[in-house]
Design an enzyme around this catalytic site. Structure first.
Site, PDB file in Angstrom:
ATOM      1  CE  LYS B  75       3.178  -4.927  -0.163  1.00  0.00           C
ATOM      2  NZ  LYS B  75       4.343  -5.250  -1.006  1.00  0.00           N
ATOM      3  CB  SER B 150       6.325  -1.957  -1.023  1.00  0.00           C
ATOM      4  OG  SER B 150       6.044  -3.242  -1.544  1.00  0.00           O
ATOM      5  CB  SER B 174       8.294  -5.375  -2.029  1.00  0.00           C
ATOM      6  OG  SER B 174       8.509  -4.142  -2.656  1.00  0.00           O
TER       7      SER B 174
END
Lengths: 97, 484, 477
Positions: B75, B150, B174
């Site tokens: 990420k 996210s 997330s």
């Protein structure tokens, strides 16, 4: 639901150091108000223990030994700085001090 | 064309040991798939050259642990030395970190191959990945749908079978929520289990890095690599080293499982309830005890979370000012303009909104009535969970209120992104470990997940139940992978 | 100042002595090349997290002990949020709600009376980075960012510049002797701010306070306070109102000048620092911290007094920590502290100054110093002898006796030897003896000089003059 006033939005934006156009202010008057309305639901909660929890895990606060470690090179310090001057990082003149 | 990426990590490992496969060949397949699935918009930055170099270097090395030579996507809020880290924000569009996050160091030490940095909501603020400055990633199961967020890029990448592994971060769901929308196993470990050093902070007291994988075993194996006390992170916990895969495969018949009542109330849609109930039936059939339990403050978890997350975020993101790194406005005539213009131009709408709300919640006398109150109730809430774990082995709940929805649905509603996370947020508030396990599908054949929650530092127990259910459910989760 | 009374509070920021910074392991340094002592933590890089330097906590514990403050056993840190280029994260990690120390006091002596200056609290925090102004730009150096600071705040309990100056001198002395801070105001390792207000004598509420910053010496704190009191009195006398403001001290003007009016409600948005869990100060930690504390200045004063050292020398010793520390290494010996302190503050100190060296750079061993003082005490060495041999004592490995031998300084303590010399001098100077018998005092001095000359200075003058007088008395009878 009440909208926030223009002044309220401007004050909050200044706290956060974010410049807003008039158009943006209008948008945030509504969306910020929505969020605050939801957040204010917590006022209904009563009778809780007032001791605070800073983070979920309380470690045995292991402190660091007082030893100097590896430090950054000048190049590393300046690598991502948009404005530099010799060994320094540059900003517009600071008037307050 | 080779399809080594469709093999399990254990199978790949065996091929490596038998010298029938090299990391380079596997890596080439990864980059072919990246190219083929470009429309998913998974990646913000590729690490092709360095990864290739690393793969060649590994060829001269003994085969290491199970994850040696396995490709992984990170990420883009996990900092990587000399590899651009943007947080999906214009603010960090050209930011090249000068150090590695602790998890990155661990991954490199173990011989994994970092393929690139994947898409996400800007600074992890959102639940659809649509707040990304680089446009939203798409759900590999159906590209008209959101990946969730996210950690949407991490989810899309693994669901499309581009990489077997990805790291995400979970502040208020997330990891678990996008895992649920894309049919993945996603673990948010106990707060303190994994070092946050080098994770660009959103809300310090809630953030946690975790693994997102195709199956339970691989998830536990990746947690084995990234977990552990870090001297650089005071909030990381001192725990004995353990093997998170150790209980996998052991049958489960005598567990006491609790289901928090609020989490099966009307906030959850029928499609999710059906999948969830099926799992409950299955557990009961196997002789486990399942009971409804009550946890305090679950109904108010979202506003409490909003206060803590946004207050901390407003302070954590204050450092983005165009001075030491990141975007800087061209109109920096004085210090005030430098700040206001830089932050106005560098941050997107959602991030600005959250920073403003957080700043306001801490201002003047408000900190006491909002932030302090939220911290106090958070303590009570955690206690309520812990009390529950004195009677139950694990808690079970749906992960999301529905399956993934179409891109563009939520953009106009500032509350939607929080309401999507109503079921996952309480776990972050209490600092507990929780894993999303794919449990079924809706009518449109989109995945639906359930979450298994344990007491602090009981991840191994979660993996045990998850692997048991994984075997029983035996779902086909290849729907995100276009097989040609 | 009859009609008005001033109220003064002082805030001091002192840089804590340590190897590394408070929240990072970069070097805690002064005067290094710009931006050479920092890590990603000090630059406020994304993802970087603070760690806590245990020595800084120990220093805080020591400060609490020395200033009689109550230690907060379970404390946390707070974020003080404000945007400023010298504040790398745009929040400063400090202590707002749980300062490491609460209350406490320092005693000063004013007009021969002891007064307690009461403290509000003290807390630990990080320093900001340093900026240099260059035209329309400011240049940032992050070496100072994250240097540990202790902030010590008094109650508004002082009423004159004299009290303020005495308090600051006492505080500096205490922190310096506690090895907590260098307290070099010129280098910025101790910074003072004064809050001054005035009210009519007897009035119950305090007047509007003004804050004075950037004061470069303790003396200037005194001047700044005096000028500020005058300024405020003049305003009141002219029936003007005093506005809450921040002023700075201008060295050249020797006066305070306005910096800014107090903004309405400085909104620092304090909240507990979530990156640092509670820190619990255990008895073990406290014992460990205090075990390294040396004698405080006041404890030293007491000891020196009991050893008979004169007040003036006591203060000179306290002002020269190296000498005081050195002298204290003899506390468990039979050393004559009066002679020793005279020797240290006199001949030895001037030797050190002349040669630009420190005491530990000399060849003075413990044995030599004890021997030297003992020989002075026993009359084996006269003041003149000491001056003659000191350089050799301090710069060679030879023992005191060896040096005396080399310099042919004999210890003439045998009265018969002295009398022989006197006999010789008297015989050779009959006029002087005659002068003496006629009552001319000068004659004795002259004869005494001749005796000392004859003995090459190696007689105890006291012994010599006693014997000479006795001899002269006897001969005249």
């Amino acid at each position: 639901m009440e909208k926030l006033s223009v002044e309220e939005v401007k004050h909050i934006a200044h706290l956060a150091r974010i410049f807003l156009t008039d158009e943006e202010i209008e948008k945030y008057r509504v969306s910020l108000a929505k969020l605050f309305e939801m957040i204010d639901e917590i006022h209904q909660i009563k009778g809780y223990d007032e001791e605070i929890m800073i983070c979920p895990w309380q470690s045995d606060s292991s402190l660091r030994e007082d030893k100097v470690g590896k430090m950054l090179t000048e190049e590393e310090v300046l690598k991502n700085a948009p404005c530099k001057n010799g060994r320094f990082i540059e900003v517009p003149v600071m008037l307050n001090e | 064309m080779s399809k080594y990426l469709d093999l399990s990590v254990l199978e790949i490992h065996r091929l490596y040991q038998e010298k029938k496969l090299t990391p380079k060949v596997l890596l080439e397949e990864v980059f072919e798939r990246i190219e083929k699935r470009k429309s998913l918009n998974c990646f913000i930055t590729l690490n092709k050259e360095e990864a290739m170099k690393e793969a060649l270097r590994l060829e001269n090395e003994e085969v290491g642990g199970i994850l040696w030579g396995i490709p992984i996507a990170l990420k883009d809020n996990i900092v990587t030395k000399d590899l651009r880290t943007t947080c999906a924000s214009k603010m960090l569009e050209n930011f090249i970190p000068i150090y590695d996050a602790t998890v990155v160091q661990k991954i490199k030490d173990e011989g994994l191959l970092i393929v690139g940095k994947v898409n996400m909501d800007e600074f992890a603020m959102g639940s659809t990945s649509e707040t990304s400055y680089f446009k939203a990633p798409k759900n590999p199961w159906n590209e008209e749908y959101i990946t969730g967020g996210s950690s949407g890029g991490s989810a899309a990448c693994v669901a499309a079978r581009i990489t077997p592994l990805a790291l995400g971060s979970d502040t208020g769901g997330s990891i678990r929520q996008p895992a649920s929308y894309t049919g993945l196993v996603g673990m948010k470990p106990t707060y303190g289990r994994v070092s946050r050093y080098g994770l660009v902070a959103f809300a310090s007291s809630l953030d946690q890095i975790g693994p997102m994988t195709r199956n339970v075993f691989e998830n536990a194996a990746l947690l084995n690599v990234i977990a552990g006390r870090d001297e650089k992170d005071l909030t990381s916990a001192v725990q004995e080293k353990e093997d998170f895969t150790r209980l996998i495969g052991k049958d489960i018949h005598t567990l006491k499982i609790g289901i928090p009542s609020y989490w099966i109330s009307d906030v959850v849609t029928q499609e999710v309830k059906e999948v969830f109930n099926h799992v409950i039936e299955l557990l009961k059939e196997e002789g486990n005890q399942v009971e409804i339990v009550d946890i305090s403050y679950l109904e108010q978890a979202v506003p409490l979370y909003q206060i803590i997350a946004m207050a901390e975020a407003s302070s954590n993101l204050a450092r983005f000012d165009g001075i030491r790194y990141g975007y800087r406005t061209l109109e920096a005539e004085n210090v005030d303009m430098l700040y206001e213009k830089t932050r106005s131009e560098g941050f997107g709408e959602e991030v600005k909104r959250r920073i403003m709300v957080g700043s306001s919640l801490l201002s003047s006398e408000k900190a006491k009535i909002y932030y302090d109150k939220a911290l106090s109730i958070r303590k009570d809430m955690r206690k309520s969970f812990l009390d529950c774990f004195s009677q139950y082995d694990l808690l079970l709940a749906p992960t999301t209120t529905s399956a993934a929805y179409k891109l563009g649905t939520s953009l106009s509603d500032p509350l939607k992104s929080f309401m999507d996370d109503v079921l996952v947020i309480p776990v972050n508030m209490a600092g507990l470990p929780s894993l999303n396990l794919p449990a079924g599908f809706n009518q449109d054949h989109l995945p639906i997940g359930i979450q298994i929650i344990a007491a602090p530092f009981e991840e191994a127990k979660i993996y045990q139940l998850a692997s048991f259910l994984e075997k029983k459910l035996n779902l086909d989760l290849e729907g995100g992978h276009i097989d040609e | 100042m009859s009609k008005y009374e001033a109220t003064i509070g002082i805030e001091v920021h002192a840089e804590i002595k340590s190897q590394s910074k408070i929240f990072s392991n970069a070097q805690n340094s002064y005067g290094k090349m710009a931006n050479s002592s920092c890590t990603v933590v000090d630059l406020g890089y994304p993802g970087a997290l603070p760690t806590i330097n245990q020595e800084v906590i120990y220093q805080g514990i020591r400060a609490c002990h020395l200033l009689h403050s109550t230690i907060t056993e379970k404390m946390h840190f707070d974020r003080k949020n404000y945007f400023y280029p010298d504040n790398p994260k745009n929040y400063q990690i400090t202590q707002n709600r749980t300062p490491i120390g609460r209350g406490g006091y320092l005693q000063i002596k004013i007009n021969n009376e002891v007064k307690k200056i009461e403290l509000e609290e003290m807390h630990l925090e990080e320093d900001t980075c340093k900026s240099v102004h260059k035209g329309r730009m400011s240049l940032l150096d992050f070496n100072r960012a994250g240097v540990p600071l202790i902030e010590i705040v008094t109650k508004p309990c002082m009423h004159s510049k004299e009290e303020a100056v005495l308090y600051l001198e006492k505080l500096r002395e205490t922190l310096f002797y506690g090895d907590i801070s260098d307290c070099k105001i010129e280098e910025g390792s101790m910074r003072c701010e004064a809050n001054v207000s005035i009210k009519e004598v007897g009035a119950k509420t305090l007047g509007v306070k003004c804050e004075i910053k950037n004061i470069g010496s303790i003396r200037n704190v005194g001047i700044a306070i005096e000028k500020e009191i005058q300024r405020q009195i003049e305003l009141l006398e002219n029936h003007e109102t005093i506005k809450e403001q921040t002023r700075r001290f201008d060295d050249k003007l020797e006066d305070t000048v306005l910096m800014r009016y107090k903004e309405t409600g400085n909104d620092y948005r304090y909240f507990p620092e979530p990156d640092i869990p509670f820190v619990v100060l255990t008895d073990e930690m406290i014992d460990h911290a205090l075990s390294s504390l040396q004698l405080t200045p006041d404890e030293r004063r007491e000891i020196y007094k009991s050893k008979g050292i004169q007040e003036i020398n006591i203060e000179k010793l306290i002002a020269n920590r190296t000498l005081s520390d050195y002298l204290n290494t003899y506390l468990d010996t039979e050393l004559d502290f009066v002679i020793a302190s005279n020797l240290l503050l006199g001949d030895i100190l001037s030797y050190l100054h002349k040669n630009f060296i420190q005491l530990e750079q000399t060849k003075l061993t413990k044995e030599k110093f004890l021997d030297l003082v003992l020989k002075i005490k026993n009359g084996d060495l006269s003041n003149k002898n000491v001056k003659d041999i000191l350089e050799d004592v301090l710069s060679t490995d030879a023992s005191v006796s060896e040096i005396m031998q080399q310099k042919n300084i004999q210890n003439i303590k045998d009265s018969s030897v002295v009398i022989d010399i006197i006999q010789k001098v008297v015989t050779e100077n009959p006029e002087s003896v005659k002068d003496y018998q006629e009552g001319k005092d000068r004659a004795v001095k002259y004869l005494m000089g001749q005796v000392m000359k004859e003995a090459k200075g190696s007689i105890n003058p006291k012994l010599a003059s006693e014997l000479l007088l006795e001899f002269l008395k006897n001969t005249s009878n």
